[in-house]
Every structure is written in structure tokens, then in C-alpha cells.
Motif scaffolding. Structure first.
Motif, short mmCIF file in Angstrom:
data_model
loop_
_atom_site.label_atom_id
_atom_site.label_comp_id
_atom_site.label_asym_id
_atom_site.label_seq_id
_atom_site.Cartn_x
_atom_site.Cartn_y
_atom_site.Cartn_z
N MET A 25 24.54 36.85 61.65
CA MET A 25 23.35 35.82 61.79
C MET A 25 22.40 35.97 60.69
N TYR A 26 22.03 37.27 60.51
CA TYR A 26 20.76 37.26 59.33
C TYR A 26 21.46 36.86 57.96
N LEU A 83 24.14 34.95 57.41
CA LEU A 83 24.23 33.42 57.43
C LEU A 83 22.94 32.91 57.04
N GLU A 84 21.90 33.18 57.51
CA GLU A 84 20.59 32.57 57.11
C GLU A 84 20.05 33.08 55.57
N PRO A 98 25.10 33.66 53.07
CA PRO A 98 26.22 33.71 53.59
C PRO A 98 27.37 34.05 52.44
N TRP A 136 28.66 28.35 62.82
CA TRP A 136 29.25 29.68 62.88
C TRP A 136 28.05 30.58 63.36
N HIS A 137 26.72 30.46 63.32
CA HIS A 137 25.81 30.82 63.98
C HIS A 137 25.56 31.04 65.25
N GLN A 138 25.88 29.81 65.83
CA GLN A 138 26.00 29.56 67.14
C GLN A 138 27.00 30.54 67.87
N TYR A 154 28.25 33.18 66.73
CA TYR A 154 27.77 34.64 67.01
C TYR A 154 26.77 34.90 67.95
#
Length: 257
Positions: free
Chosen positions: A135-136, A138-139, A142, A175-177, A179
Motif C-alpha cells: 500500500m505504501y 502504491l502511494e 507504484p 489495487w490499494h483497496q 490490499y
């Protein structure tokens, strides 16, 4: 390769090969259907189907948060759209959460459950750190995450490129959601409800999910387990021959059950 409408506003892209018993493959966050590159060879024995979950690959993006329950419902809708009454579900890593949830909520849809690197909840520190790192990145970066995932799944440069190019199509928010919901998901209490034939595949000590096998051994005593010593988590790509052999033997043995 076709797009199929599963409601009036959403289409899923999928690949399909072979004939016979249907096996639907459910991918982990971000990676899409290409992570099952080598499982296409199972078309010699089965009807193998590889959807991109919404928000991934070539499928439509969605206008609501992604979650395990959302994607499980999507798999059931996908099966209805293909007029498949019952199928084998193969879930890899967090894709196994979706497969399990479908088994709880729509057991009528699931003939067999095959899980590679399965976990009912992210309880160990390594798993928590991996989800949070995903998640980190991705922010923050990516592209680096895509490079890490592709590299961890194969040494083959061509396949790395295929995986990376496919991940670039994913919606980063979804994608983040995926995870995030995987990190908070917990189905330990529901495990005894899984009564269909089940096959679990794990790597050795380098597979962070292996410590979860105990949950399934206690709750799903009818299940079969295989551990590939000295291997990591990425069995569908790194140990695809053994993975495919296990799938073939298991499904053909239990297909009449």
C-alpha cells in the motif's frame, strides 16, 4: 479474448482455453490474470478461465470500493454470465480470500477449492508488513512495486515484462483497496463451513503464508495439503509444473464428488 457483461454497467475481460471441468483462477491485488501464465497449459485437461477482476488489467474500473466480498460476488456473477453452474475455484495468495468467501456465501457455485499460499487472516508480522509495504509503494512509487512483484515471480525477462505491462493497467485505488481489505479480512470462524474437496499448496519456510496451514488442518480435516520445501510464495509461476500436476491429479480424482 472476450469481454463479458456481468451487469448493465460493468464488463470483465477474461481468457478461456480448453474444454471439460471449468476452473476459474482468481488473482491477487494488482497482478491480474497474467500471473497465471503457465496455468494455461492445464487446458489439456480442463476448461481454464482467467478473469481480470474489475479495476485490474483489461476489465472495467468500478465506481465503488473494492473488497473481498465485492469480488466474491463478482465471481458468482461472472459464472452466471458464462452459464457455469459450478466450477473449481483456484485462488492464489489474497485471491484465495475471494475463493474462500465465495465458498462460504455461494457453496452451490464451488465444486472444489484449490488455494496456493492461502491464509484466512493476516496474523503474522511478515504478512502485515508485506501488505502495508504494498500500500505504501502504491502511494509513493507504484512502478517500483510492479518491478518487485514481477521480479519475485519469475526470472524470465519476457514474462516479467508481460506481468509489469499488465499491472500498469490496474486502477491504483482499487489495487490499494484490495490490499487494505485483505489485511483486515478474517474468516477463521467460517472455515468449518467449507465442505467441498480442498487442496492447499504452500512453499517452505520462505513462504510467509505457511504458518496459516494449521488453521485449515484443524477446521478442514478433509482437505489435502502439499508443501514444496525450499520454495517461496510464488508457486504458480516459480513451480508451475508441480502446481499444475497437483491441480490435475486433485481435480481428476475428485471430479465425481
Amino acid at each position: 479474448m472476450p469481454l463479458i457483461s456481468i451487469d448493465s454497467r460493468k464488463h470483465l475481460f477474461y481468457e478461456e482455453y480448453g474444454q471439460g471441468i471449468p476452473i476459474i483462477f482468481i488473482h491477487p491485488p494488482g497482478m491480474g490474470r497474467k500471473v497465471f501464465y503457465y496455468q494455461r497449459l492445464l487446458s489439456k485437461h480442463f476448461r481454464v478461465i482467467f478473469p481480470d477482476l474489475s479495476g485490474h488489467g483489461d476489465s472495467d474500473h468500478i465506481d465503488q470500493p473494492a473488497s473481498i466480498s465485492y469480488y466474491a460476488n463478482e465471481i458468482a456473477q461472472f459464472m452466471d454470465a458464462l452459464h457455469i453452474d459450478k466450477a473449481v475455484l483456484f485462488g492464489y495468495s489474497a485471491g484465495g480470500l475471494i475463493a474462500q468467501h465465495t465458498g462460504f456465501t455461494r457453496p452451490d457455485k464451488v465444486s472444489h477449492l484449490i488455494l496456493s499460499g492461502a491464509y484466512p487472516a493476516v496474523h503474522n508480522v511478515i504478512g502485515q508488513k508485506l501488505h502495508k509495504l504494498g500500500m505504501y509503494l502504491l502511494e509513493k512509487n507504484p512502478g517500483l512495486l510492479m518491478k518487485i512483484l514481477a521480479g519475485s515471480h519469475t526470472k524470465d525477462r519476457q514474462l516479467r515484462s508481460i506481468l509489469t505491462d499488465h499491472m500498469k493497467k490496474a486502477d491504483l485505488a482499487h489495487w490499494h483497496q484490495y490490499y487494505l481489505d485483505s489485511l483486515g479480512y478474517n474468516c477463521i470462524e467460517q472455515l468449518p463451513r467449507l465442505e467441498m474437496p480442498m487442496l492447499f499448496m504452500y512453499g517452505g519456510l520462505r513462504d510467509w503464508t505457511f504458518t496459516n496451514a494449521g488453521y485449515y488442518r484443524r477446521s478442514c480435516r478433509h482437505a489435502e495439503f502439499f508443501r514444496l520445501e525450499y520454495q517461496g510464495h510464488q508457486l504458480p509461476t516459480k513451480q508451475w509444473k508441480t502446481c499444475n500436476e497437483l491441480v490435475t491429479g486433485f481435480v481428476l480424482t475428485h471430479h465425481s464428488i
